[in-house]
Design a protein around this motif. Structure first.
Motif, PDB file in Angstrom:
ATOM      1  N   UNK A 167       0.838  -1.212   0.000  1.00 16.95           N
ATOM      2  CA  UNK A 167       0.000   0.000   0.000  1.00 16.95           C
ATOM      3  C   UNK A 167       0.876   1.266   0.000  1.00 16.95           C
ATOM      4  N   UNK A 168       1.726   1.337   1.032  1.00 15.50           N
ATOM      5  CA  UNK A 168       2.591   2.517   1.157  1.00 15.50           C
ATOM      6  C   UNK A 168       4.025   2.086   1.441  1.00 15.50           C
ATOM      7  N   UNK A 169       4.927   2.637   0.656  1.00 10.96           N
ATOM      8  CA  UNK A 169       6.336   2.316   0.849  1.00 10.96           C
ATOM      9  C   UNK A 169       7.143   3.606   0.935  1.00 10.96           C
ATOM     10  N   UNK A 170       7.774   3.812   2.063  1.00 10.68           N
ATOM     11  CA  UNK A 170       8.584   5.022   2.219  1.00 10.68           C
ATOM     12  C   UNK A 170      10.031   4.603   2.472  1.00 10.68           C
ATOM     13  N   UNK A 171      10.930   5.112   1.605  1.00  9.73           N
ATOM     14  CA  UNK A 171      12.340   4.765   1.800  1.00  9.73           C
ATOM     15  C   UNK A 171      13.198   6.013   1.880  1.00  9.73           C
ATOM     16  N   UNK A 172      13.954   6.103   2.950  1.00  4.18           N
ATOM     17  CA  UNK A 172      14.914   7.195   3.144  1.00  4.18           C
ATOM     18  C   UNK A 172      14.281   8.586   2.884  1.00  4.18           C
ATOM     19  N   UNK A 173      13.102   8.786   3.437  1.00  8.44           N
ATOM     20  CA  UNK A 173      12.381  10.051   3.206  1.00  8.44           C
ATOM     21  C   UNK A 173      12.997  11.188   4.007  1.00  8.44           C
ATOM     22  N   UNK A 174      13.362  12.230   3.260  1.00 12.02           N
ATOM     23  CA  UNK A 174      13.866  13.433   3.924  1.00 12.02           C
ATOM     24  C   UNK A 174      12.960  14.585   3.550  1.00 12.02           C
ATOM     25  N   UNK A 175      12.642  15.401   4.529  1.00 10.66           N
ATOM     26  CA  UNK A 175      11.797  16.566   4.242  1.00 10.66           C
ATOM     27  C   UNK A 175      12.297  17.752   5.033  1.00 10.66           C
ATOM     28  N   UNK A 176      12.328  18.899   4.374  1.00  9.82           N
ATOM     29  CA  UNK A 176      12.724  20.110   5.090  1.00  9.82           C
ATOM     30  C   UNK A 176      11.783  21.238   4.709  1.00  9.82           C
ATOM     31  N   UNK A 177      11.669  22.189   5.597  1.00  6.68           N
ATOM     32  CA  UNK A 177      10.856  23.369   5.316  1.00  6.68           C
ATOM     33  C   UNK A 177      11.662  24.585   5.753  1.00  6.68           C
ATOM     34  N   UNK A 178      11.705  25.594   4.918  1.00  2.00           N
ATOM     35  CA  UNK A 178      12.518  26.798   5.173  1.00  2.00           C
ATOM     36  C   UNK A 178      13.938  26.443   5.613  1.00  2.00           C
ATOM     37  N   UNK A 179      14.549  25.517   4.875  1.00  2.00           N
ATOM     38  CA  UNK A 179      15.907  25.074   5.149  1.00  2.00           C
ATOM     39  C   UNK A 179      16.096  24.387   6.497  1.00  2.00           C
ATOM     40  N   UNK A 180      15.000  23.998   7.093  1.00  2.00           N
ATOM     41  CA  UNK A 180      15.129  23.278   8.356  1.00  2.00           C
ATOM     42  C   UNK A 180      14.775  21.814   8.098  1.00  2.00           C
ATOM     43  N   UNK A 181      15.743  20.921   8.394  1.00  2.84           N
ATOM     44  CA  UNK A 181      15.496  19.498   8.160  1.00  2.84           C
ATOM     45  C   UNK A 181      14.576  18.958   9.238  1.00  2.84           C
TER      46      UNK A 181
END
Lengths: 417, 244
Positions: free
Chosen positions: B1-15
């Protein structure tokens, strides 16, 4: 281009059967208009709506001649039972009060009998005083409540082109009587023209007047209306206005709360798009104690739409226990739309409650996001939010059939967005 | 159904998310627990498609690359996010909104849209299942709703839209025991072999009612520990600081 628009006094001589007094009154007003011309932004009341510039830009010429318009059949609304009058290019053509007791209602073509010089501030009022020779005059006897609403069909015919129309209307509601009207504008002209109206509404003691104005089809008309409203003791006035779609529209509304415990409620919702220019100017004069007034003006503005709200509350020294409120909210959908708001309070009594507020902003991104996570695309989400923003005013209408009618008119407009 | 691998997310340069991995199979209910600021809500936002995040890594929903699917299509394809703070939308009638939303999803699926009558029948059925007062539904969307009413309204939307993957973002926060049970009942009655859930929460409370298949601990943008219900119980006793 009409740089120096002047009207010859021979126009007044074309109006038949007028007394010497009336002729003088008209000539004085005409002279005043000719001297001042169309109002421009140097006048405080026209700061945000420079009519002179607008007229010069958009009209090559202007015709004051009488129009002899052929009357076509107006398609009456079938959504609910109603009485009606038909007004064509400002002239009363027919009336039908089939739901009412006829002896309680007087209706005739308007004839002015008041030649007091009342305004030198607004050249358009002077122009109207000088040239208006048509309109309606409705008078309701005492103690009579209308059973059904009265629709005023205001038709503008397709042969109008660069005309300037002046008409004058009056509605007087007797003691403890009640009238509901719906002002509907139907514009068949594809051309530019100016419609200049002077309106006078009088509510005697305990009278109730409810009015809904709908003007919502895209058109090339330039409208100006000055409305003078008098509220006697314990009378109640409520007005819902839904004006949009005209090239220019200025509503200059003056309410005089002259009797104790009178109440005035004014609410408006507009969607201004593609170069529409609209101003609502109000003057709420609290002249007696314990009166209430409430004003709420909502505007949605898109591509080069311009909206103006100038709202003034005046409280006379004897008008203690006044409760007055005004609020203006604008939703701006594009960078090139504009909204100007000028709230004013002038208070000479010390025991009053007066407040005002004005907000303007963009559509809330969090709301759009929320709606999109429920399967609506961005455009549909924005439409739903606009609809919601304006519906708040529509929802205040009590009659369900009329509410439904107004809502469908308003939604038709938003769907075009 | 859902596969997430090595997900990185940042907002306004903040990880915020720093390499998150999780796989959810059809029929499974996963719970994610974690302290404040660990990235729980960011995960929910990224999955629903909220703008403003810089994202890298692999994000697959039913085999499709989720990053390329716009917000509304994710909803149409069966992803549903129950908001932590549902937005108040003045002037928009709750009933009408629900109908519009359902018909958008139905249309996208190629199903027949519901007319007002059959919609109201469905609405009545679902809201009485959840013990929701129908009067609430004739009000403006979430305007003046109590905290509990807002959350119940989210669960009602879930019931009506019948999604494949439901993400509950701290739906249990600020609820009394009865409301919590309503939410749990709503989830339990929706569970079947095909449907998956991702439940984000601070507390073990809700999990007691809904029995997760897996529990993960999210800390500083990564999943630091995975297990079953015992892990949640351990967390409740020891707190986040002692889990490594």
């Amino acid at each position: 281009m009409i740089e120096n628009f002047k009207i010859n006094s021979s126009e007044i001589d074309k109006i038949k059967k007028i007394s010497k007094e009336e002729r003088n009154f008209r000539i004085n007003n005409l002279n005043f208009f000719n001297e001042k011309g169309f109002p421009n932004k140097r006048q405080e009341d026209w700061k945000f709506s420079d009519l002179r510039e607008i007229v010069q830009k958009n009209f090559k010429k202007l015709n004051v001649n009488k129009v002899n318009s052929k009357v076509k059949k107006i398609n009456l609304i079938k959504d609910f039972d109603h009485n009606y009058i038909e007004v064509v290019n400002g002239e009363l053509k027919s009336s039908n009060f089939k739901h009412e007791e006829k002896n309680k209602i007087k209706i005739k073509n308007f004839k002015n009998d008041n030649f007091l010089q009342e305004s030198k501030d607004n050249p358009l009022i002077c122009l109207n005083h000088a040239l208006s020779d048509k309109g309606y005059h409705i008078e309701i006897e005492e103690n009579y409540k209308f059973k059904k609403a009265l629709i005023i069909y205001n038709l503008f015919t397709e042969d109008l082109k660069e005309n300037i129309l002046n008409s004058r209307n009056k509605i007087k509601i007797g003691k403890s009587s009640e009238l509901h009207t719906i002002d509907l504008v139907i514009n068949d002209s594809k051309y530019k023209f100016i419609n200049n109206v002077y309106e006078n509404i009088i509510l005697e003691n305990n009278a109730v007047y409810k009015n809904i104005c709908i003007q919502n089809e895209k058109n090339d008309g330039y409208f100006h209306k000055f409305s003078k409203n008098k509220l006697a003791s314990k009378s109640k006035y409520s007005s819902f206005i839904f004006p949009s779609g005209s090239k220019f529209n200025k509503l200059d509304l003056e309410f005089n709360l002259e009797g104790e415990d009178s109440e005035c409620n004014l609410q408006s919702a507009s969607f201004l798009n593609k170069d529409d220019h609209q101003e609502i100017k109000t003057k709420m004069n609290h002249l007696a104690p314990s009166c209430k007034s409430y004003q709420k003006v909502k505007n949605v503005l898109s591509s080069y739409g311009k909206g103006v709200y100038q709202g003034k509350i005046y409280v006379k020294d004897i008008a203690q226990k006044t409760n007055a409120y005004q609020l203006s909210k604008a939703l701006l959908l594009s960078d090139n739309s504009e909204f100007n708001s000028k709230p004013e309070l002038e208070i000479y009594a010390d025991d009053v409650k007066c407040s005002h507020g004005a907000t303007s902003g963009n559509v809330d991104e969090d709301s759009i996001y929320y709606l999109m996570t429920r399967g609506l695309n961005r455009k549909e989400s924005v439409k739903l939010l606009i609809d919601g923003f304006l519906s708040e005013v529509v929802d205040m209408i009590k009659s369900n059939s009329i509410k439904k009618f107004v809502r469908s008119k308003l939604q038709g407009q938003i769907h075009g967005y | 159904m859902l596969e997430i691998k090595n997900l990185k997310a940042s907002i306004n340069n903040k990880d915020i998310l720093k390499g998150l991995n999780i796989t959810i199979k059809p029929g499974e209910l996963h719970a994610i627990m974690g302290p404040n600021g660990s990235g729980k809500s960011t995960l929910a936002n990224v999955l629903s498609g909220k703008n403003g995040y810089e994202i890298s890594g692999e994000l697959k929903y039913q085999g499709e690359n989720l990053k390329e699917i716009p917000i509304e299509e994710r909803a149409q394809k069966g992803i549903f996010l129950a908001f932590q703070y549902p937005t108040e939308i003045p002037g928009v009638n709750t009933n009408n909104f629900l109908k519009t939303s359902l018909n958008k999803v139905k249309k996208a699926k190629g199903e027949k849209e519901l007319d007002t009558l059959s919609f109201l029948k469905l609405l009545k059925e679902k809201s009485s299942e959840l013990g929701i007062d129908e009067k609430m539904l004739s009000r403006q969307l979430n305007v003046g709703f109590s905290g509990g009413e807002k959350k119940k309204n989210e669960i009602l939307q879930m019931k009506i839209l019948d999604p494949n993957l439901t993400i509950l973002d701290e739906t249990d926060s600020g609820l009394d025991i009865d409301a919590l049970k309503t939410i749990a009942d709503g989830v339990n009655s929706s569970r079947d072999k095909k449907k998956s859930f991702l439940v984000i929460t601070h507390y073990q409370r809700l999990l007691n009612y809904i029995n997760p298949d897996f529990v993960h601990v999210l800390s500083d943008g990564k999943i630091i520990k995975s297990g079953c219900m015992e892990l949640a119980e351990e967390l409740e006793k020891k707190g986040y600081k002692k889990i490594n």
